[in-house]
Motif scaffolding. Sequence first.
Motif, mmCIF file in Angstrom:
data_model
loop_
_atom_site.group_PDB
_atom_site.id
_atom_site.type_symbol
_atom_site.label_atom_id
_atom_site.label_comp_id
_atom_site.label_asym_id
_atom_site.label_seq_id
_atom_site.Cartn_x
_atom_site.Cartn_y
_atom_site.Cartn_z
ATOM 1 N N VAL A 99 0.835 -1.204 0.000
ATOM 2 C CA VAL A 99 0.000 0.000 0.000
ATOM 3 C C VAL A 99 0.872 1.257 0.000
ATOM 4 C CG1 VAL A 99 -1.695 1.303 1.324
ATOM 5 C CG2 VAL A 99 -1.939 -1.170 1.089
ATOM 6 N N ASN A 100 1.930 1.244 0.784
ATOM 7 C CA ASN A 100 2.820 2.409 0.829
ATOM 8 C C ASN A 100 3.477 2.661 -0.519
ATOM 9 O OD1 ASN A 100 2.308 2.833 3.559
ATOM 10 N ND2 ASN A 100 4.020 1.548 4.217
ATOM 11 N N SER A 101 3.964 1.610 -1.162
ATOM 12 C CA SER A 101 4.614 1.778 -2.465
ATOM 13 C C SER A 101 3.634 2.277 -3.513
ATOM 14 C CB SER A 101 5.236 0.448 -2.916
ATOM 15 O OG SER A 101 6.399 0.148 -2.182
ATOM 16 N N LEU A 102 2.442 1.693 -3.546
ATOM 17 C CA LEU A 102 1.445 2.142 -4.521
ATOM 18 C C LEU A 102 1.055 3.594 -4.276
ATOM 19 C CD1 LEU A 102 -0.932 -0.954 -4.820
ATOM 20 C CD2 LEU A 102 0.550 -0.013 -6.604
ATOM 21 N N THR A 103 0.831 3.951 -3.030
ATOM 22 C CA THR A 103 0.417 5.322 -2.722
ATOM 23 C C THR A 103 1.491 6.326 -3.092
ATOM 24 O OG1 THR A 103 -0.902 4.454 -0.882
ATOM 25 C CG2 THR A 103 -0.460 6.819 -0.912
#
Length: 305
Positions: A99-103
Amino acid sequence: MTTATASAPAGEAAASPRATRDRHARLRRRAGSILTGLAALIVFVASVFPVYWMVNTSFQPNSQVRGSELHFWPDNGTLDNYTNVILGDTRAPFAPALVNSLTVSLITVAVALVFAFLAALAVTRFRFRSRAGFIIAILIVQMIPAEAMIISIFRLVDGWHLLNSVLGLSAVYIATVLPFTIWTLRGFVNGVPAELEEAAMIDGLSRAGAFWRITFPLLAPGLVATGIFGFIQAWNEFVFALVLNPRPEAMTLPVWLRTFLDPNGGINWAELMAASTLVAIPVVIFFLLVQKRMTGGLVAGAVKG
């Protein structure tokens, strides 16, 4: 009859060297095509084989991976590696890192494209006093290694109280990606003739209407291509993410992969390859979603006639 008969062999003799040269030229072209094809095949295999080996290893038991025998096919294939990577509790969890990488990557691409697009339009379509200096500054900024600024960037982000946050890392990535996106989009904007907008304005459109209805659709492939490179750059970045977001709940995927490295040397290579495959999948999906827009010939016949 005698004259015609005598002239025929002379004509054949004159035509024979020309036919020989043409045949040799065809043979050289064919040989060149074969060599080019072989070179392309070698480059393709050299590029694809590491990816195949990563995926192949991810489906093998770790004991088989660490063995002395090579397995070019997962004959004892298993999904346990992926299960342990996604659901295992021995290291930082996978879902928050994803989620952090996508965001961070999506925020970086969206904001960088907006600012880079406006800057590229200003540099290409308008003439102002500091235009040349702005272009030179973009080049100079790209030449500075990002690692040389890591201490100052860390202190700056720490002063803003944005360490271990998506917003702080996104701001750093935007600043890092922006010079490249401006320079790339400048080339795409420069490739669209300004005469298209002028013709649309003669037909009654405003400047803004001519831009959005005529120029912007032609720039879509450039925006997509630049966005892909920006996404990959933000997705794979490691140093800034390691320094600015080291906490497990704030990790991005490249930093999360580092948790598979055991200081004592006991690395589970099968699980590491499964994790690497999972990290690569979103980039592939993103590329497949936008590849139809990556056509370079949309402007080719725009001013034809």
